[in-house]
Design a protein around this motif. Structure first.
Motif, PDB file in Angstrom:
ATOM      1  N   VAL A  35       0.946   0.590  -2.626  1.00 30.03           N
ATOM      2  CA  VAL A  35       1.686  -0.413  -1.054  1.00 30.03           C
ATOM      3  C   VAL A  35       3.123  -0.491  -1.894  1.00 30.03           C
ATOM      4  CG1 VAL A  35       1.143  -3.034  -0.829  1.00 30.03           C
ATOM      5  CG2 VAL A  35      -0.764  -1.811  -0.616  1.00 30.03           C
ATOM      6  N   ALA A  63       5.769   0.150   0.218  1.00 30.98           N
ATOM      7  CA  ALA A  63       7.137  -0.560   0.464  1.00 30.98           C
ATOM      8  C   ALA A  63       8.335  -0.739  -0.055  1.00 30.98           C
ATOM      9  CB  ALA A  63       6.591  -1.903   0.280  1.00 30.98           C
ATOM     10  N   GLY A  85       6.420  -7.038   0.664  1.00 28.96           N
ATOM     11  CA  GLY A  85       5.270  -5.861   0.308  1.00 28.96           C
ATOM     12  C   GLY A  85       5.479  -5.584  -0.374  1.00 28.96           C
ATOM     13  N   CYS A  86       5.977  -4.765  -1.405  1.00 31.57           N
ATOM     14  CA  CYS A  86       6.572  -4.160  -2.415  1.00 31.57           C
ATOM     15  C   CYS A  86       6.678  -5.354  -3.982  1.00 31.57           C
ATOM     16  CB  CYS A  86       7.894  -3.935  -2.606  1.00 31.57           C
ATOM     17  SG  CYS A  86       8.829  -3.380  -3.834  1.00 31.57           S
ATOM     18  N   GLY A 118       2.839  -6.067  -3.981  1.00 31.75           N
ATOM     19  CA  GLY A 118       2.529  -4.521  -4.315  1.00 31.75           C
ATOM     20  C   GLY A 118       2.305  -5.014  -6.040  1.00 31.75           C
TER      21      GLY A 118
END
Length: 475
Positions: free
Chosen positions: A235, A239, A263-264, A267
């Motif tokens: 992820v 991302a 999201g990065c 994650g």
């Protein structure tokens, strides 16, 4: 602390075969980063693809490649370096066949994503099979791997343009099929059975070494796959890669890019939490306390930040400012690739004379000097002004080859897959970030030529910082 080998004696490995596997695998997987770019117009005509689909044809490969690479390295450590290397080569070859035979853009995009997944297994495993070799063979193998990647990066647009113009765009992908089969056959010869196999007896830590050695033994790895860490890393990297690829084109405030950035970040946080809780973490935090490992990765990141921005924006500068034809702008990078290939065999000798730190630092200084020269180019300049800059970057990049060997040599063989994944993904992500960062400077300047020059000088400063880090951290 000392490590005493308990593993069975390996059968002799022919160095030339091992180097051939290393070079061809590195070249093939890196070439697919850029080879398709010039073929995009032909693909659009034949398949009637829209702009959004074409973007996925160009970027889908790098998305899964970078996003899954760390996971691929850990899989190599858990299931065996040779086994995962063969699996990755098989997946990449079949996906290349699917891409070449695809009759719709949807099939082509799916094949490109599968290619990237195969490459994410290949690259870390290729580095990992070198980790158990003696130092000179490992150094030369890593140098060949890095040189092949640099050559592929420079030659990708040239190869893609030639195949698209004189054959058909499908051969951009179909050419990988015989090459992939040949590499698999070479792996059977060059990589011993059980290389990196977790069932093979590992190195043991000498008794009475204390808590530090118990930590090192933990870092030596085991068979347990840190599923939460693998998922979080995918992820985080996928991302982040998506955001870097599409941020410049669609704007950093566009909904898709904002979601990718969030999201990065999520994650990344989840990955740190997962690694702290895991009994056998995928990335042992102690790796980054090893000075040569951390320094080698940092220097690689700074090199990638600078050089990849140069490759991307110099092609635009040559055509838009200096008036080069598309063919001439592609040929301009050929001397760079040739110099990397020619100088690489000499690098181990230079390294034994100067040491890894000084050799890499000298190379990075040369790269920075080449960038500074390129920043002085103006409209009307020709080959006479361009070639010295290209040659300096080529020779300098070749001298950075000890970076990979220093990173691999700093970790136990059982963690070589993850180390190779970290090193490989640092090169990939830093390249994307370098393109994005130089792009911000170019667009902020208003005038492309001015922005290009300022961007190059900023990139040169980052590369010089890498030179300093190399001097301080590498032996």
């Amino acid at each position: 602390m000392s490590l005493t080998a308990t593993g069975a004696r390996r059968r002799p490995v022919r160095a030339w075969a091992l180097f051939l596997v290393t070079g061809l695998a590195g070249f093939m997987t890196t070439l697919d980063n850029t080879v398709v770019t010039v073929a995009i117009p032909s693909i659009q005509r034949d398949l009637g693809a829209g702009l959004a689909a074409l973007e996925w044809v160009a970027t889908g490969y790098i998305l899964t490649f970078a996003g899954l690479m760390l996971a691929g390295g850990r899989l190599a450590d858990v299931h065996g370096h040779r086994r995962v290397l063969l699996a990755g080569l098989g997946a990449f070859t079949v996906a290349s066949l699917g891409a070449g035979l695809s009759g719709s853009v949807g099939v082509l995009v799916a094949a490109r994503l599968a290619q990237g997944a195969g490459a994410a297994l290949i690259l870390p495993a290729t580095l990992a099979v070198l980790a158990g070799r003696e130092e000179r063979q490992r150094s030369m193998g890593v140098a060949v791997w890095m040189a092949s990647g640099a050559a592929a990066l420079a030659l990708g647009p040239v190869a893609g343009g030639y195949l698209s113009e004189h054959a058909h765009w499908s051969w951009v992908f179909l050419a990988n099929v015989p090459l992939g089969v040949a590499i698999m056959a070479l792996v059977a010869v060059a990589v011993p059975e059980g290389a990196g196999d977790p069932d093979r007896p590992r190195a043991r830590v000498a008794a009475g070494s204390g808590g530090a050695d118990r930590s090192r033994a933990r870092a030596a790895g085991g068979r347990e796959l840190d599923v939460a860490g693998v998922a979080a890393s995918v992820v985080f990297l996928a991302a982040g890669t998506f955001a870097l690829i599409h941020g410049g084109a669609h704007g950093w405030t566009s909904p898709a890019v904002v979601v990718a950035v969030l999201g990065c970040a999520g994650g990344g946080v989840a990955f740190v939490v997962a690694e702290r809780r895991a009994r056998e973490p995928m990335v042992e935090p102690g790796l980054f306390r090893v000075r040569s490992f951390a320094g080698g990765v940092a220097a690689q990141v700074l090199w990638g930040l600078g050089v990849n921005g140069v490759f991307f924006y110099t092609a635009i500068f040559l055509q838009g400012v200096l008036g080069f034809t598309p063919t001439d702008s592609g040929v301009a990078f050929v001397p760079l690739a040739l110099l990397v290939v020619i100088v690489t065999p000499v690098v181990p000798l230079v390294e034994r004379w100067l040491g890894a730190g000084r050799t890499v630092a000298a190379g990075l200084v040369l790269v920075a000097a080449g960038m500074a020269l390129a920043a002085t180019l103006e409209a009307g300049d020709g080959w006479g002004r361009l070639l010295p800059a290209v040659c300096a970057i080529g020779v300098g990049s070749a001298l950075t080859m000890p970076l990979g060997s220093a990173v691999l040599g700093a970790v136990p063989e059982a963690r070589a897959g993850v180390a190779g994944g970290i090193f490989s993904v640092s090169r990939e992500i830093s390249g994307l970030f370098g393109i994005a960062a130089v792009g911000v400077i170019v667009h902020a300047a208003g005038d492309f030529a001015t922005g290009y020059a300022v961007g190059l000088l900023a990139a040169a400063g980052l590369v010089l910082a890498g030179a300093l880090i190399s001097l301080v951290t590498l032996p």
